[in-house]
Design an enzyme around this catalytic site. Sequence first.
Site, PDB file in Angstrom:
ATOM      1  N   LYS A   1      31.296   0.284  -0.229  1.00 58.87           N
ATOM      2  CA  LYS A   1      32.648   0.678  -0.640  1.00 58.87           C
ATOM      3  C   LYS A   1      32.576   1.855  -1.614  1.00 58.87           C
ATOM      4  CE  LYS A   1      35.008  -2.360  -3.125  1.00 58.87           C
ATOM      5  NZ  LYS A   1      35.848  -2.242  -4.326  1.00 58.87           N
ATOM      6  N   SER A   2      31.630   1.795  -2.546  1.00 56.34           N
ATOM      7  CA  SER A   2      31.506   2.861  -3.554  1.00 56.34           C
ATOM      8  C   SER A   2      31.173   4.195  -2.901  1.00 56.34           C
ATOM      9  CB  SER A   2      30.420   2.489  -4.566  1.00 56.34           C
ATOM     10  OG  SER A   2      30.742   1.292  -5.225  1.00 56.34           O
TER      11      SER A   2
ATOM     12  N   ARG B   1      33.862   7.744  -2.111  1.00 58.41           N
ATOM     13  CA  ARG B   1      33.481   9.089  -2.543  1.00 58.41           C
ATOM     14  C   ARG B   1      33.394  10.050  -1.362  1.00 58.41           C
ATOM     15  NH1 ARG B   1      31.967   5.398  -6.098  1.00 58.41           N
ATOM     16  NH2 ARG B   1      31.553   5.952  -8.287  1.00 58.41           N
TER      17      ARG B   1
ATOM     18  N   ASP C   1      29.396  -5.652 -11.470  1.00 59.83           N
ATOM     19  CA  ASP C   1      29.888  -6.347 -10.287  1.00 59.83           C
ATOM     20  C   ASP C   1      28.979  -7.491  -9.848  1.00 59.83           C
ATOM     21  OD1 ASP C   1      32.170  -4.837 -10.100  1.00 59.83           O
ATOM     22  OD2 ASP C   1      31.399  -3.465  -8.589  1.00 59.83           O
TER      23      ASP C   1
ATOM     24  N   ARG D   1      36.863 -11.646 -15.348  1.00 63.92           N
ATOM     25  CA  ARG D   1      35.742 -12.261 -14.654  1.00 63.92           C
ATOM     26  C   ARG D   1      34.814 -13.087 -15.549  1.00 63.92           C
ATOM     27  NH1 ARG D   1      34.230  -7.650 -10.352  1.00 63.92           N
ATOM     28  NH2 ARG D   1      35.866  -8.139  -8.835  1.00 63.92           N
TER      29      ARG D   1
ATOM     30  N   ARG E   1      35.187 -11.197  -5.538  1.00 63.22           N
ATOM     31  CA  ARG E   1      33.822 -11.574  -5.926  1.00 63.22           C
ATOM     32  C   ARG E   1      33.736 -13.028  -6.397  1.00 63.22           C
ATOM     33  NH1 ARG E   1      31.176  -7.132  -4.924  1.00 63.22           N
ATOM     34  NH2 ARG E   1      32.180  -5.131  -5.332  1.00 63.22           N
TER      35      ARG E   1
ATOM     36  N   LYS F   1      39.535  -7.984   0.316  1.00 61.54           N
ATOM     37  CA  LYS F   1      39.649  -6.776  -0.492  1.00 61.54           C
ATOM     38  C   LYS F   1      38.448  -5.868  -0.294  1.00 61.54           C
ATOM     39  CE  LYS F   1      40.886  -5.300  -5.161  1.00 61.54           C
ATOM     40  NZ  LYS F   1      39.897  -4.252  -5.432  1.00 61.54           N
TER      41      LYS F   1
END
Length: 419
Positions: free
Chosen positions: A20-21, A25, A301, A332, A374, A400
């Site tokens: 995802k990261s 980008r 994360d 979290r 998560r 998500k």
Amino acid sequence: MNIQITPKPLKGRIPSISSKSHAHRLMIAASLCEEPCQVHISDMNQDLEATQNCLMQLSDESPVLDCHESGSTLRFLLPIAMALKNQASFFGSGRLPERPLSPLKEELEAHGCTFTTETDISFPPFDGSTLIYTGTGRLKGGAFQLPGNVSSQYITGLLFALPLLKEDSSITLTSKLESSGYVRLTLEVLECFGIRIRQEFSKNPKREQETLYSFVIKGNQKYKSPGEVTAEGDWSNGAFWIVADALSSFSQRTSEPSVSCLNLNKNSAQGDKAILSFVRAVRQTKKSKEKLVFDASEVPDLVPILAVLAASREGITEITHAGRLRIKESDRLATVHELIGSLGGDITELPEGLVINGTGKLRGGTVNGHNDHRIVMSAAIASILCTEPVIILGAEAADKSYPKFFEDFTRLGGEFHVL
């Protein structure tokens, strides 16, 4: 969707999903090119779809951007939109409107932008979303200052936006850079698209052991299409299967791999590849009861699944430097504390971390997913340690970042049914 999982070890091989990261980008950089660029992403998710939809709106004169629940989308596109437009409105849903934007917002205001919580839009343009800010005034270059330990996403957003400005700019970090892998990933993508940024380093006068970063950015740069790019495999979500392998091997008292997550680049800039060293440390100390300390400053994360991993060993594990987790999709630190406690584990919540007194197993029970992907996925993997079924409330939150998570969970032999 509420589900009940029957505890059992997992076994098999699973391809990693796209990072995802990295995909965020690549999509942003490709959209800023004059020439077309094909971006290959094997698996989309809600956050990436939010970025994709917002990028399509950037062609409007006064774009209205719905970031849904994606913090990356909002924090990356806030400076980019203000570099390109005289006005843009930003909407969000879930916990996103409550999540902080300071001090990025103040730095943008110091360089030509104004933000209000008012809009001339006469009706809500998106179901379930609320206005976060309407920005006016084109962003100007110059000297920017940000702390390095609040959010690397602020830094990434500016690194994307500042090369587009007429003026030269600099970003000076006033404290130690945390989550540095995400900034390295940004710089790698920018270099791939022809953007040149010079890094400089200096000692922190207040803490000589700390290195401070600064970035020097020439203005009037153009994004150049490399033709096509591919998002690499995702270490953040791959971490769930890597921990599942460790837990399944422990439960079967074997050193043979149980679960393999394929297509992960060990040379990646993604910081979450550190899960390999964390698993190695737990394997080496599983029965020794030696205290382990995991510093989460570079890998926030990983904390939910790290807490599950810690419960699988006998002894105390402390997770430190994790205060930023309080401003994620959920608080979290609180929700991981609740997760492990709900399953019968011994865990203590600290202001900046967690302490897990592991016994090597968990009981089972009901976990509230708190609309946090998560937390949901960590609870599913924790079921491997449990002696009784695990019920997860709101399991759809996994969509998500990983819509196929429970499909892949089943492929590996996991059993669950919808309540």
